[in-house]
Enzyme design. Structure first.
Site, PDB file in Angstrom:
ATOM      1  N   CYS A   1       0.274  -6.222  -2.668  1.00 51.36           N
ATOM      2  CA  CYS A   1      -1.088  -6.235  -3.202  1.00 51.36           C
ATOM      3  C   CYS A   1      -2.105  -6.053  -2.079  1.00 51.36           C
ATOM      4  O   CYS A   1      -2.083  -6.765  -1.075  1.00 51.36           O
ATOM      5  CB  CYS A   1      -1.309  -7.563  -3.917  1.00 51.36           C
TER       6      CYS A   1
ATOM      7  N   CYS B   1     -13.746  -3.935  -1.582  1.00 51.29           N
ATOM      8  CA  CYS B   1     -13.344  -5.293  -1.229  1.00 51.29           C
ATOM      9  C   CYS B   1     -12.932  -5.304   0.243  1.00 51.29           C
ATOM     10  O   CYS B   1     -12.113  -4.484   0.667  1.00 51.29           O
ATOM     11  CB  CYS B   1     -12.187  -5.758  -2.116  1.00 51.29           C
TER      12      CYS B   1
ATOM     13  N   CYS C   1      -9.113  -5.391   1.437  1.00 51.86           N
ATOM     14  CA  CYS C   1      -8.179  -4.458   0.800  1.00 51.86           C
ATOM     15  C   CYS C   1      -8.085  -3.153   1.582  1.00 51.86           C
ATOM     16  O   CYS C   1      -9.105  -2.538   1.900  1.00 51.86           O
ATOM     17  CB  CYS C   1      -8.618  -4.177  -0.630  1.00 51.86           C
TER      18      CYS C   1
ATOM     19  N   CYS D   1       3.601  -1.279 -10.765  1.00 54.93           N
ATOM     20  CA  CYS D   1       2.178  -1.384 -10.431  1.00 54.93           C
ATOM     21  C   CYS D   1       1.591   0.020 -10.400  1.00 54.93           C
ATOM     22  O   CYS D   1       2.070   0.885  -9.660  1.00 54.93           O
ATOM     23  CB  CYS D   1       2.010  -2.080  -9.084  1.00 54.93           C
TER      24      CYS D   1
ATOM     25  N   CYS E   1     -10.724   3.912  -3.906  1.00 50.46           N
ATOM     26  CA  CYS E   1     -11.471   2.915  -4.682  1.00 50.46           C
ATOM     27  C   CYS E   1     -12.892   2.823  -4.142  1.00 50.46           C
ATOM     28  O   CYS E   1     -13.115   2.902  -2.927  1.00 50.46           O
ATOM     29  CB  CYS E   1     -10.777   1.552  -4.594  1.00 50.46           C
TER      30      CYS E   1
ATOM     31  N   GLU F   1      -0.517   6.146  -5.201  1.00 54.33           N
ATOM     32  CA  GLU F   1       0.603   5.241  -4.979  1.00 54.33           C
ATOM     33  C   GLU F   1       0.970   4.438  -6.225  1.00 54.33           C
ATOM     34  O   GLU F   1       0.092   3.994  -6.973  1.00 54.33           O
ATOM     35  CB  GLU F   1       0.292   4.276  -3.829  1.00 54.33           C
TER      36      GLU F   1
END
Length: 391
Positions: free
Chosen positions: A382, A159, A162, A148, A155, A110
């Protein structure tokens, strides 16, 4: 003859050479390729110009090369191989989220285009930050935007707030796949480098410092070949200390600005929402950041996600102010109201809580800015990137 057997034999005898990609090669590599093909080395510079500045996506359209050379490249299975925008989602606020297909063509990552940015550059000591603060900066050019960029598919940092973490780490992107996101989006919006004001933030899917070599190779490609300024680039890390230490050794003319994804007022809270803190706690991260030789006026950014009832209380603001002062670094704090995602057990803070947090930091002498959420309705904000295919 049995037709099924005949088909199996023909498939076994087929020997198709794999495609070879020009995109991702610098002008020195392209010059070497041209010499191998019996062409003058300056053809490499022509190729680099076409790929990265003219943003040509097909060899047949590189009209600075002789037609015979274009045909020889195609016959040798050479292709441009720039990552391709496979799907576009558009927000009511003008933000666009893209699923970008990598060079393998087997998966997507993305990328986000934010017209007018999200004020994340404000007060960071760069030209881009000054423009964010200056009303005149908003009208002195044709286009102003932020892209971005992702560095990994998924990932590994996990976190808890997220959405990308739900994917886990699927693979690292190559330098060409990282830089290619930028070139593809620049091409889509016909951005004119030097006239338009463009900021790049390596804050998409993935942890850039866990794919360090490819990330920095992409930065060099964008600076040296596409003529983008590293002072208009910001990289965000969750606090990968070996990566920060490598970053400190990069020459200033190639180094983006640094943002630390802090997100908590102390180690106890941070370890709960960011497990990476158990390996590299806040003070260890800050020690590594102190090793970076900052440019004149440059500030380190501390990114802070406000989680309703978890990290947004007044006492947290006071702790963050003390923490930032204790670093001794020229710094600012970017506040981000948490952006919701399905299955993520947090809540967006009350708007008053976010405003009060910002005022508390300012009252403690800390420069603080509240980033505008962009593209929440299309999962482009975000922490929301997860290759979501629904609007």
């Amino acid at each position: 003859m049995n037709p099924e057997k005949s088909q199996l034999v023909s498939l076994g005898e087929t020997n198709v050479s794999p495609r070879k990609f020009l995109f991702g090669m610098g002008r020195a590599e392209l010059a070497a390729l041209m010499k191998e093909m019996g062409e003058p080395a300056f053809r490499g510079a022509q190729l680099a110009e076409a790929l990265y500045r003219q943003r040509v996506a097909d060899i047949s359209d590189i009209t600075t090369l002789p037609k015979s050379l274009r045909e020889r490249l195609a016959a040798g299975n050479w292709t441009v191989g720039r990552p391709r925008i496979a799907q576009v989602f558009r927000s009511v606020d003008g933000t666009e989220r893209y699923l970008v297909e990598g060079q393998s063509g087997t998966d997507t990552v993305e990328t986000v285009w934010m017209p007018e940015g999200d004020e994340g550059e404000s007060g960071d000591g760069s030209d881009a930050g000054d423009e964010e603060l200056s009303p005149a900066g908003r009208t002195s050019h044709r286009t102003r935007a932020t892209i971005c960029i992702s560095s990994q598919v998924g990932c590994a940092v996990n976190c808890q707030f997220c959405l990308t973490a739900r994917l886990g780490l699927q693979r690292n992107l190559s330098a060409a796949e990282i830089a290619g996101q930028v070139i593809a989006v620049l091409d889509r919006h016909a951005v004119e480098i030097g006239r338009d004001r463009l900021n790049l933030v390596f804050m998409g899917m993935g942890e850039p410092f866990l794919n360090y070599e490819s990330f920095m190779a992409a930065v060099r490609m964008l600076v040296e070949e596409a003529d983008l300024s590293p002072q208009r680039m910001t990289v965000s890390t969750s606090g990968i200390v070996p990566g920060i230490q490598k970053f400190a050794l990069e020459p200033p003319e190639l180094r983006p600005k640094l943002a630390i994804s802090l997100n908590a007022p102390n180690d106890d809270v941070r370890s709960q929402i960011m497990p990476i803190n158990r390996k590299w706690p806040i003070e260890t991260v800050v020690d590594a950041v102190r090793g970076i030789r900052l440019r004149p006026r440059e500030r380190v950014t501390f990114e802070y996600v406000l989680l309703g009832g978890v990290t947004d209380r007044p006492e947290h603001a006071r702790e963050v102010a003390r923490l930032v002062r204790r670093t001794g670094l020229p710094a600012k704090v970017n506040l981000i109201a948490w952006n919701p995602g399905p299955g993520v057990p947090y809540s967006t803070p009350d708007p008053n809580a976010a405003d009060n947090f910002k005022r508390s930091l300012a009252g403690e002498g800390i420069a603080a800015y509240l980033r505008r959420p962009r593209g929440r309705d299309i999962y482009a904000a975000c922490g929301q990137l997860k290759r979501t295919v629904e609007q």
